[in-house]
Write a protein that holds these residues in place. Structure first.
Motif, PDB file in Angstrom:
ATOM      1  N   PRO A 136     -29.351   1.015   9.405  1.00  0.00           N
ATOM      2  CA  PRO A 136     -28.460   0.206   8.568  1.00  0.00           C
ATOM      3  C   PRO A 136     -29.189  -0.234   7.305  1.00  0.00           C
ATOM      4  CG  PRO A 136     -29.305  -1.073  10.414  1.00  0.00           C
ATOM      5  CD  PRO A 136     -29.788   0.319  10.623  1.00  0.00           C
ATOM      6  N   PRO A 137     -28.441  -0.590   6.251  1.00  0.00           N
ATOM      7  CA  PRO A 137     -29.088  -0.949   4.990  1.00  0.00           C
ATOM      8  C   PRO A 137     -30.130  -2.055   5.192  1.00  0.00           C
ATOM      9  CG  PRO A 137     -26.715  -0.900   4.740  1.00  0.00           C
ATOM     10  CD  PRO A 137     -26.989  -0.740   6.193  1.00  0.00           C
ATOM     11  N   ALA A 138     -31.169  -2.001   4.361  1.00  0.00           N
ATOM     12  CA  ALA A 138     -32.255  -2.968   4.505  1.00  0.00           C
ATOM     13  C   ALA A 138     -31.753  -4.362   4.152  1.00  0.00           C
ATOM     14  CB  ALA A 138     -33.398  -2.571   3.590  1.00  0.00           C
ATOM     15  N   MET A 139     -32.275  -5.369   4.870  1.00  0.00           N
ATOM     16  CA  MET A 139     -31.983  -6.768   4.518  1.00  0.00           C
ATOM     17  C   MET A 139     -32.946  -7.159   3.422  1.00  0.00           C
ATOM     18  SD  MET A 139     -31.721  -8.758   8.076  1.00  0.00           S
ATOM     19  CE  MET A 139     -31.204 -10.284   7.308  1.00  0.00           C
ATOM     20  N   SER A 140     -32.463  -7.860   2.428  1.00  0.00           N
ATOM     21  CA  SER A 140     -33.377  -8.169   1.334  1.00  0.00           C
ATOM     22  C   SER A 140     -33.635  -9.678   1.266  1.00  0.00           C
ATOM     23  CB  SER A 140     -32.786  -7.691   0.022  1.00  0.00           C
ATOM     24  OG  SER A 140     -31.671  -8.451  -0.312  1.00  0.00           O
ATOM     25  N   TYR A 141     -34.767 -10.037   0.708  1.00  0.00           N
ATOM     26  CA  TYR A 141     -35.081 -11.456   0.535  1.00  0.00           C
ATOM     27  C   TYR A 141     -35.575 -11.706  -0.874  1.00  0.00           C
ATOM     28  CZ  TYR A 141     -40.036 -10.147   1.204  1.00  0.00           C
ATOM     29  OH  TYR A 141     -41.276  -9.588   1.082  1.00  0.00           O
ATOM     30  N   ARG A 142     -35.502 -12.940  -1.303  1.00  0.00           N
ATOM     31  CA  ARG A 142     -36.065 -13.335  -2.584  1.00  0.00           C
ATOM     32  C   ARG A 142     -36.838 -14.633  -2.395  1.00  0.00           C
ATOM     33  NH1 ARG A 142     -30.953 -14.647  -6.227  1.00  0.00           N
ATOM     34  NH2 ARG A 142     -30.116 -12.761  -5.286  1.00  0.00           N
ATOM     35  N   ARG A 143     -37.538 -15.045  -3.435  1.00  0.00           N
ATOM     36  CA  ARG A 143     -38.372 -16.235  -3.337  1.00  0.00           C
ATOM     37  C   ARG A 143     -37.541 -17.430  -2.866  1.00  0.00           C
ATOM     38  NH1 ARG A 143     -43.434 -18.101  -6.151  1.00  0.00           N
ATOM     39  NH2 ARG A 143     -43.316 -20.355  -6.177  1.00  0.00           N
ATOM     40  N   ALA A 144     -38.124 -18.208  -1.986  1.00  0.00           N
ATOM     41  CA  ALA A 144     -37.524 -19.448  -1.489  1.00  0.00           C
ATOM     42  C   ALA A 144     -36.269 -19.216  -0.662  1.00  0.00           C
ATOM     43  CB  ALA A 144     -37.215 -20.393  -2.640  1.00  0.00           C
ATOM     44  N   GLU A 145     -36.206 -18.075   0.006  1.00  0.00           N
ATOM     45  CA  GLU A 145     -35.048 -17.800   0.833  1.00  0.00           C
ATOM     46  C   GLU A 145     -35.486 -17.771   2.303  1.00  0.00           C
ATOM     47  OE1 GLU A 145     -31.416 -15.132  -0.470  1.00  0.00           O
ATOM     48  OE2 GLU A 145     -33.028 -13.926   0.342  1.00  0.00           O
ATOM     49  N   VAL A 146     -34.564 -18.189   3.186  1.00  0.00           N
ATOM     50  CA  VAL A 146     -34.874 -18.119   4.613  1.00  0.00           C
ATOM     51  C   VAL A 146     -33.932 -17.113   5.237  1.00  0.00           C
ATOM     52  CG1 VAL A 146     -35.072 -19.398   6.759  1.00  0.00           C
ATOM     53  CG2 VAL A 146     -35.487 -20.557   4.579  1.00  0.00           C
ATOM     54  N   LEU A 147     -34.503 -16.118   5.917  1.00  0.00           N
ATOM     55  CA  LEU A 147     -33.683 -15.073   6.523  1.00  0.00           C
ATOM     56  C   LEU A 147     -33.681 -15.246   8.025  1.00  0.00           C
ATOM     57  CD1 LEU A 147     -34.569 -11.600   5.003  1.00  0.00           C
ATOM     58  CD2 LEU A 147     -32.690 -13.110   4.436  1.00  0.00           C
ATOM     59  N   ALA A 148     -32.474 -15.183   8.611  1.00  0.00           N
ATOM     60  CA  ALA A 148     -32.419 -15.127  10.064  1.00  0.00           C
ATOM     61  C   ALA A 148     -32.498 -13.657  10.420  1.00  0.00           C
ATOM     62  CB  ALA A 148     -31.118 -15.726  10.544  1.00  0.00           C
ATOM     63  N   LEU A 149     -33.551 -13.261  11.117  1.00  0.00           N
ATOM     64  CA  LEU A 149     -33.715 -11.838  11.405  1.00  0.00           C
ATOM     65  C   LEU A 149     -32.688 -11.414  12.440  1.00  0.00           C
ATOM     66  CD1 LEU A 149     -37.559 -11.412  11.291  1.00  0.00           C
ATOM     67  CD2 LEU A 149     -35.865 -11.054   9.525  1.00  0.00           C
ATOM     68  N   PRO A 150     -32.143 -10.231  12.224  1.00  0.00           N
ATOM     69  CA  PRO A 150     -30.927  -9.852  12.962  1.00  0.00           C
ATOM     70  C   PRO A 150     -31.190  -9.337  14.355  1.00  0.00           C
ATOM     71  CG  PRO A 150     -31.568  -8.106  11.482  1.00  0.00           C
ATOM     72  CD  PRO A 150     -32.587  -9.169  11.332  1.00  0.00           C
ATOM     73  N   PHE A 151     -31.952 -10.019  15.163  1.00  0.00           N
ATOM     74  CA  PHE A 151     -31.905  -9.622  16.571  1.00  0.00           C
ATOM     75  C   PHE A 151     -32.214 -10.804  17.477  1.00  0.00           C
ATOM     76  CE2 PHE A 151     -36.164  -9.211  18.363  1.00  0.00           C
ATOM     77  CZ  PHE A 151     -36.983  -9.207  17.234  1.00  0.00           C
ATOM     78  N   LYS A 152     -31.593 -10.749  18.658  1.00  0.00           N
ATOM     79  CA  LYS A 152     -31.714 -11.867  19.593  1.00  0.00           C
ATOM     80  C   LYS A 152     -32.676 -11.468  20.692  1.00  0.00           C
ATOM     81  CE  LYS A 152     -27.783 -14.768  19.130  1.00  0.00           C
ATOM     82  NZ  LYS A 152     -26.697 -14.065  18.398  1.00  0.00           N
ATOM     83  N   ARG A 153     -33.477 -12.420  21.110  1.00  0.00           N
ATOM     84  CA  ARG A 153     -34.374 -12.140  22.222  1.00  0.00           C
ATOM     85  C   ARG A 153     -33.566 -12.238  23.497  1.00  0.00           C
ATOM     86  NH1 ARG A 153     -38.203 -16.204  22.425  1.00  0.00           N
ATOM     87  NH2 ARG A 153     -38.955 -14.983  24.175  1.00  0.00           N
ATOM     88  N   ARG A 154     -33.638 -11.221  24.346  1.00  0.00           N
ATOM     89  CA  ARG A 154     -32.793 -11.201  25.535  1.00  0.00           C
ATOM     90  C   ARG A 154     -33.591 -11.262  26.820  1.00  0.00           C
ATOM     91  NH1 ARG A 154     -29.204  -6.129  24.858  1.00  0.00           N
ATOM     92  NH2 ARG A 154     -28.397  -6.806  26.864  1.00  0.00           N
ATOM     93  N   TYR A 155     -34.845 -10.911  26.749  1.00  0.00           N
ATOM     94  CA  TYR A 155     -35.625 -10.864  27.991  1.00  0.00           C
ATOM     95  C   TYR A 155     -36.914 -11.645  27.838  1.00  0.00           C
ATOM     96  CZ  TYR A 155     -32.538  -6.998  29.013  1.00  0.00           C
ATOM     97  OH  TYR A 155     -31.431  -6.243  29.232  1.00  0.00           O
TER      98      TYR A 155
END
Lengths: 823, 658
Positions: free
Chosen positions: B494-513
């Motif tokens: 899937p397309p790359a997630m992008s970030y810029r200065r002073a941004e907080v990204l929630a990374l797109p995966f959940k811990r399941r185990y």
């Protein structure tokens, strides 16, 4: 057969039949077969067998194939085929029941030996040789061999499969010849049984769903229509064409490449190219059905045909141009620009072809460019040839490759991403652009051409191979640019371009890549040769650092570069462009030093290329009466010949003879023919003049060099020397006629020395020679005989059958390492 | 899992990853392009620079003329140069547990972070990274400290005033956070917090995650990092190269199977091919020197310079430059040249094998031996007596704002015979040259950036196949100047997630185990029962013990009930109440057979209805409903407990119990 060979043959047969003595080398067996073929072609095979019963004995072990190595077995099958090609010999072998057991079920066929591709190949080739007469056809029909051949078409070995196809064509051709009194029947149903069987098999294969089978059938037909132009082939085509047409209905079209080959071979066949066969319709339909990459070769083939309907040619050309049309549309503001390549109807379709992957896009573009490059010089190319749009397309592709094009559509953006930095397309486009220089385009486009070439020549990102192509294309465009009406040699536009290019050249000459330096020098040599006399160019060149850098490159670590630098310096010097401000006290000191420097290279360079280049420059200088040479020609020639005669590279020595010949011609006068080796009797010079004229040759020791070369171990040198001496003898004919004396102390010692040289002892020099002695020796030498001997191939002595048999016997039992696969 | 992006510079990244219970800083790059707004610091008093006119507002107001000077139409701050730090407000940096450094260029902000934010954690880096990083910092501090400047401008930073300034000062971001260079003391203190690591070494962080450095092929000791737990893997790719230069080749295989791949540090000049640029560098150098001119190469004291010296080693003889002296001037020149020769295990295979011959891995040793290359700490001292022209000088700083290069620019700038060749890609060469205008010397720009280009990235991503790619926003669109070059961006699915200065990204995966260990004695007591071929189940009653992010199931203090217990999670250590539990049921009820069984047991008038989730069995006579669904069965009857129990027992017959 020579008695000597006859004597050796039984021993050889024994060696071949002996499984404990493996034959080392396949090539021996090949040569042996060639020899038997020559004997069989020249006389009666039956007689050969009767006179050499050992041959029949040799063929018998085949009945126990497990004892023989595959290569000997294959050899025997092929030998039997060659012998049985004559009907009487065939009958003879048949009587001995030998043939069925060689080629039938009882033979190697189906046995363990059959797993070796060599044996299968030998079996096919043997059959192919013997299938020369009706008896052979009967034999084939009864032995069931044809079915085996059918199955071999799908053999895992490509050689075997291809040979099986060819054998089928051969059998079909022969069986159709048999009843060929008058026209063949229009109905294949009335054809001979054997032919019917093969045609039936082809029909069945064409109907098959498996692509390999279709491919086999198409390949057989392609071979047949390419080689056999009898009237019955037309009947066959009419019979089979509906089946071929059916293939086009399938999606995707199976075996497209083979289909293209077949259609083109049919179209080229002289008996078939009439419109009655519906061939043109099929071709048109095929063009529209195939994918762009498959249709390209077909389109090119159609356009190469001598006669072909106009509409079909137009369609083929449009197909060929489709990818370029697509490129142009993807990068221009308004689609369908005036002069667009070949119309726009199918462009979206091609865009689909171009875009699925980078590999497909690159492959298709390279193929298209190569096809157009092939087509352009042909007389039957479409007319008018769309110079301007093609030029525009080539420039656009180059711009896409270096990222300077601005695409106007999604297609363009994709193309840009695919082509950016693609070296393969860059090379193909530059080649094509170079070819386009032969035509005319609007000035605006020519400006663009020079601009893009300059971009490529300047860019640090151009790879060495791309740069080389860019230099070549540039040269072609410069050479083709029209001369201006008001004098001068270069039109102002090209002149301006050269001025812009000259500052770039030094950078290329300093490149760390040797091939870049090399192509830069080659380009320089060519431009100086062409425009060295043109004032504007001279001025710009002298103002640049190019001459100085070129001289520096004479000492380059890479020998190719040194060689190119030698050629460039030679050219610069010839044109008086090698003028580095000399110190005031020594005018011309620099010029002299170049000669010395080149002589230094000639005598000391460890690589052959620079030395060869020096010899070429010197020869050219002598021819052009270069100032340095003309100052003291004799001294120059003497020095060069002395160094060249010691050279280990034969090309340098040969070039030395070339230089000697130029010197001879200049001194004695050139015969009227332009060819230096033409032996038309020249007008004899007055004797006194000739004697006088020969003096300088003696002084420069030209004869020493030429006689030494006459016995050179490298044949081209000896040949060249022979030609030179023959030329000299013709020139001095009248002189020697008058003198008449071919004896004397000088002559005797000279002859003795030459004999020693011929024997290989070239240690002693000839010393000072008198013209009279030389002329006498020239007369006494059998130069014509020597030339005849030299004209024979160098291995003529070693190639005799006797020596072959001796060699094979000598090496029998010794396993060699060079296992060439020669089936 | 969150990613806090503290730097907007794609090749000088500074990100913080919160993963499980850890807070990990990935690199701390220092954006030095801010120094381009300042006047150069001359080593020797420069009349030209000191006489530049002050800048005044359009209305003639000259209150800024002490701080701002004008040179050839550009305005510069006349002050000690300042650097743009990573964002410090976005996250409390004292909570950062560890800092992972990928290469020596990406650690230049370290003293600012470790010394001024309350940071108490550990920094991990390889040995060459630390040693060469120290050299770079030492050089920087030296360059700035040896020419002390009294003036420190701050008026212009006032937001209301900055608005009135000309570009690029007007557009400079976060000027209020710009800081002066750190001191050597701060450098030493920062470096003392570093713990050395080797490639493929596994480092446990609080038992929660494991971090591993991998060779990235870009520079001596440069690394990519893998941050993984038992079930999740994050790869951090920063400054990697697939070209064959001096460092050990990139380890791509270990990046496979990542859930998230953070991709930074790609080439800054995607259109330039390093090979072509090296050729351009050599040609221009030769042409200049041949004409009697000098060549100035502004560079860092380590990195590409090793490769350039190696190229020149092969080139100078063929180009007839054997007599031209090469000078390398830097306070750390000697250390840099010597360090490069001793880090054999971090070099490419070719160079490693040389060490066993034994030969120095880099040919610059021979250049030094034969006196073709000479190095000096500064242009004062020995250099001024040895100095011979024409020559080639390698010196810093590539920004042309401080270091010995400033002197050579002043010295050689006036002659068109001389050439300055820019090889470092970090600074715009036009901006770097601005305070030296008008300039007669030739300028050649051949940036050599060996980091991954977009074609290589697309191959890498195809090979490594991460589930998600995260990268700076600059990589998700073509460069602004070449908007049509779709090949100059990351293209992945899937397309790359992008970030810029002073941004907080929630990374797109959940811990399941989560991995839980089971004590051997507890494992012994389990009695698995096969419920499907290959699948066995057992119930377990135990105490879940959690310490240092490790979870262990221990036997309960009292013997478990024979019927088994139920797995429970408890934070406290109190004794679990193991009451008798109903058996667990599994399997499904075949409706037809169930109906037959009902009939056998005397129920009649049975009707079966299909529903969306299963079936309803109607016992019309008994006015009872049995709802059979995938995961539940309900018996609905009016107050007839006997009937319900009978029916329940019938249902239970069809299910497995344990």
């Amino acid at each position: 057969m020579d008695p000597e060979c006859s004597q050796l043959l039984p021993a050889l047969c024994a060696v071949l039949a002996d499984p404990r003595q493996p034959v080392a080398d396949d090539t021996c067996l090949e040569k042996l077969l060639d020899w038997f073929k020559t004997i069989a072609d020249a006389g009666s095979s039956l007689l050969l067998l009767q006179e050499n019963p050992c041959l029949v004995t040799l063929l018998c072990p085949v009945l126990k194939p497990q004892d023989l190595s595959p290569r000997v077995l294959a050899f025997l099958l092929r030998l039997a085929g060659i012998l049985a090609a004559q009907e009487d010999c065939f009958q003879h072998l048949q009587q001995g029941d030998l043939l069925p057991r060689l080629f039938g079920e009882a033979g190697p066929l189906g046995g363990a030996a059959w797993t070796a591709p060599t044996v299968r190949s030998g079996w096919i080739q043997g059959l192919c040789s013997l299938t020369q007469h009706p008896s052979a056809l009967c034999f084939l029909a009864h032995s069931g061999a044809v079915d085996t051949i059918f199955s071999l078409q799908g053999d895992s070995s490509l050689f075997v499969a291809s040979a099986a196809g060819q054998l089928l064509v051969h059998i079909l051709g022969l069986s159709m010849q048999a009843p060929a009194e008058g026209h063949p029947s229009l109905q294949p149903a009335h054809w001979p049984a054997c032919a019917q069987k093969i045609v039936g098999h082809i029909e069945e294969s064409l109907r098959a769903t498996a692509t390999p089978q279709v491919t086999q059938a198409l390949n057989v037909l392609t071979t047949m229509f390419s080689h056999c132009h009898d009237p019955w082939t037309q009947v066959l085509w009419v019979h089979l064409s509906p089946l071929v047409a059916c293939l086009l209905e399938k999606d995707p079209v199976p075996a497209a490449h083979s289909l293209v080959d077949l259609l083109l071979s049919v179209a080229r066949s002289p008996v078939l190219s009439s419109s009655s066969c519906g061939l043109w319709d099929t071709l048109a339909q095929t063009l529209s059905r195939l994918r762009a990459s498959q249709a390209g070769p077909l389109a090119l083939g159609i356009l190469k045909l001598q006669e072909c309907p106009k509409a079909l040619r137009a369609q083929a050309f449009a197909v060929l141009l489709q990818p370029l049309t697509c490129v142009l549309e993807a990068t221009t503001q308004a689609p369908g620009l005036p002069g667009s390549v070949g119309g726009t109807a199918d462009a979206p379709l091609t865009a689909g072809m171009l875009l699925p992957s980078k590999a497909a896009c690159v492959g298709l573009l390279c193929q298209t460019l190569a096809h157009l490059e092939l087509l352009q010089p042909l007389p039957q190319r479409p007319s008018p040839w769309p110079w301007a749009p093609l030029l525009s397309a080539a420039v656009t592709i180059l711009r896409l490759c270096n990222g300077s094009a601005t695409p106007t559509s999604d297609t363009g953006t994709h193309l840009c991403a695919f082509l950016a930095g693609c070296v393969r397309v860059q090379r193909a486009a530059l080649d094509f652009l170079g070819t386009l220089s032969q035509g005319t385009g609007p000035q605006e486009l020519v400006t663009q051409v020079f601009a893009i070439l300059l971009e490529y020549l300047t860019s640090p990102d151009s790879s060495p191979t791309v740069l080389k192509k860019a230099f070549q294309a540039t040269l072609q465009w410069l050479q083709s640019s029209p001369k201006p009406s008001g004098g001068g040699d270069l039109e102002p536009h090209a002149q301006l371009f050269l001025r812009e290019l000259l500052p770039v050249l030094p950078k290329r000459l300093c490149s760390p890549c040797w091939d870049v330096r090399d192509s830069g020098l080659e380009f320089l040599t060519q431009t100086v040769r062409r425009w060295g006399g043109q004032a504007g160019f001279r001025h710009a060149l002298l103002a640049s650092e190019v001459p100085e850098l070129t001289e520096q490159l004479l000492r380059d670590p890479e020998s190719y570069v040194r060689a190119s630098a030698v050629a460039a310096m030679g050219q610069l010097s010839s044109r008086g462009l090698h003028i580095i401000p000399a110190s005031p006290g020594h005018p011309g000191a620099q010029q002299k030093s170049l000669l010395e420097e080149l002589l230094h290279i000639l005598s000391t360079d460890s690589e052959g290329f620079p030395r060869r280049a020096v010899m070429q420059v010197f020869t050219q200088w002598l021819r052009d009466s270069h100032a340095d040479v003309a100052a003291d020609t004799e001294h120059f020639v003497a020095r060069v010949l002395r160094v060249a005669s010691q050279d280990l590279d034969w090309e340098v020595r040969a070039q030395g003879l070339e230089l000697a010949l130029v010197f001879l011609e200049q001194t004695l006068g050139q015969p009227s023919s332009s060819c230096p080796y033409a032996m038309t009797p020249p007008a004899a010079a007055p004797p006194s003049l000739v004697a006088q004229a020969l003096q300088p040759f003696c002084r420069v020791q030209l004869f020493d060099f030429a006689f030494r070369a006459l016995f050179d171990c490298d044949r081209p040198v000896a040949q060249k020397s022979c030609d030179l001496l023959l030329f000299l003898r013709a020139k001095t004919a009248s002189y020697s006629d008058q003198q008449g004396s071919s004896s004397g102390p000088d002559v005797a010692s000279l002859e003795a020395a030459l004999q020693r040289w011929q024997a290989g002892d070239q240690g002693q020099p000839l010393g000072d020679l008198e013209p009279e002695a030389v002329v006498a020796v020239l007369r006494s030498l059998d130069l014509e005989g020597l030339r005849g001997a030299l004209a024979e191939s160098s291995d003529h002595a070693e190639q005799s059958p006797l020596s072959l048999l001796q060699d094979m016997l000598a090496t029998a039992g010794i396993l060699g390492e060079n296992e060439a696969d020669c089936y | 899992m969150k990613l806090y992006c503290l730097s907007g510079h794609p090749t000088l990244p500074c990100n913080v990853l919160k993963f499980k219970s850890t807070t990990i800083m990935l690199d701390c790059g220092l954006d030095m392009t801010s120094t381009l707004n300042f006047l150069p610091l001359p080593l020797v008093q420069s009349p030209r620079l000191s006489n530049l006119p002050g800048w005044s507002l359009k209305d003639g107001n000259a209150f800024l003329d002490k701080e701002l000077k004008e040179c050839s139409g550009h305005v510069f701050v006349d002050s000690v140069p300042e650097f743009c730090l990573p964002e410090t407000e976005l996250i409390d940096l004292s909570t950062v547990d560890v800092i992972l450094i990928s290469n020596y260029h990406c650690m230049m902000a370290l003293p600012y972070i470790t010394e001024h934010t309350g940071f108490t954690g550990t920094v991990y880096a390889t040995e060459p990274t630390v040693q060469i990083g120290r050299l770079l910092m030492e050089e920087l501090v030296n360059f700035i400290e040896r020419v002390p400047k009294a003036q420190s401008a701050s008026l212009w930073k006032n937001k209301d005033i900055q608005r009135l300034l000309p570009s690029p000062l007007k557009d400079a971001v976060e000027v209020s956070t710009w800081r002066r260079c750190y001191t050597m003391q701060e450098v030493n203190s920062a470096l003392s917090k570093i713990q050395l690591v080797g490639y493929s070494q596994k480092i446990e962080l609080f038992g929660a995650v494991q971090v591993t450095p991998l060779s990235s092929g870009y520079a001596l000791g440069s690394s990519n990092w893998i941050i993984q737990s038992h079930y999740e893997k994050v790869s951090y790719v920063s400054g990697s190269s697939l070209l064959t230069t001096h460092p050990q080749p990139m380890d791509q295989a270990s990046l496979k199977n990542s859930d998230v791949l953070v991709l930074t540090g790609l080439t800054q000049i995607p259109t330039a091919n390093p090979d072509g640029m090296v050729g351009e560098f050599c040609s221009n150098l030769a042409l200049t020197v041949r004409n009697g001119g000098n060549v100035l190469v502004p560079c860092y004291p380590s990195g590409v310079i090793y490769d350039l010296l190696e190229c020149l080693y092969q080139y100078i003889d063929s180009a007839g430059l054997s007599n031209i002296p090469f000078y390398f001037i830097s306070p750390v020149a000697n250390s840099s040249l010597e360090f490069s020769q001793i880090f054999a295990e971090w070099l490419c295979h070719n160079k490693q094998t040389k060490v066993y011959l034994p030969e120095p891995p880099f040919p610059h040793a021979e250049l030094i031996q034969t006196n073709k290359l000479k190095h000096y700490p500064s242009l004062h001292g020995d250099f001024s007596s040895d100095f011979r022209q024409p020559c080639v000088v390698f010196t810093g700083h590539p920004s042309l704002r401080f270091g010995d290069v400033v002197h050579f620019m002043e010295l050689w700038g006036k002659s068109s015979l001389n050439t300055v060749i820019f090889t470092e890609p970090d600074f715009s060469y036009l901006e770097a040259l601005a305070p030296y205008q008008p300039l007669a010397m030739k300028c050649i720009y051949c940036p050599i950036d060996t980091r991954l280009n977009f074609i290589q990235v697309s191959k890498l991503l195809k090979e490594v196949q991460p589930l998600h790619v995260v990268c700076p926003e600059q990589y998700t669109q073509p460069p602004p100047a070449q908007s049509h070059r779709m090949d100059l961006m990351i293209d992945c699915q899937p397309p790359a997630m992008s970030y810029r200065r002073a941004e907080v990204l929630a990374l797109p995966f959940k811990r399941r185990y989560e991995k839980i260990e089971i004590m051997p004695e507890l494992a012994d007591s389990l009695v698995p029962m096969e419920i499907k071929p290959g699948i066995s189940l057992a119930t377990v009653s135990a105490v879940l013990h959690t310490k240092d992010n490790k979870h262990v199931l221990q036997p309960p203090p009292r013997p478990a009930q024979p019927a088994g217990g139920k797995k429970r999670k408890r934070g406290s250590d109190d004794i679990p109440d193991c009451k008798v539990l109903k058996p667990l049921l599994s399997g499904s009820i075949p409706v037809e057979q169930f109906v037959q069984a009902l009939e056998k047991h005397g129920f009649s008038d049975i009707k079966v209805e299909d529903t969306a989730k299963g079936h309803i069995v109607l016992l019309q006579e008994a006015e009872t409903l049995i709802q059979i669904e995938e995961d539940s069965t309900h018996i609905i009857c009016d107050n007839d407990e006997m009937l319900r129990v009978r029916l329940r027992d019938l249902v239970l017959k069809f299910l497995q119990k344990f």
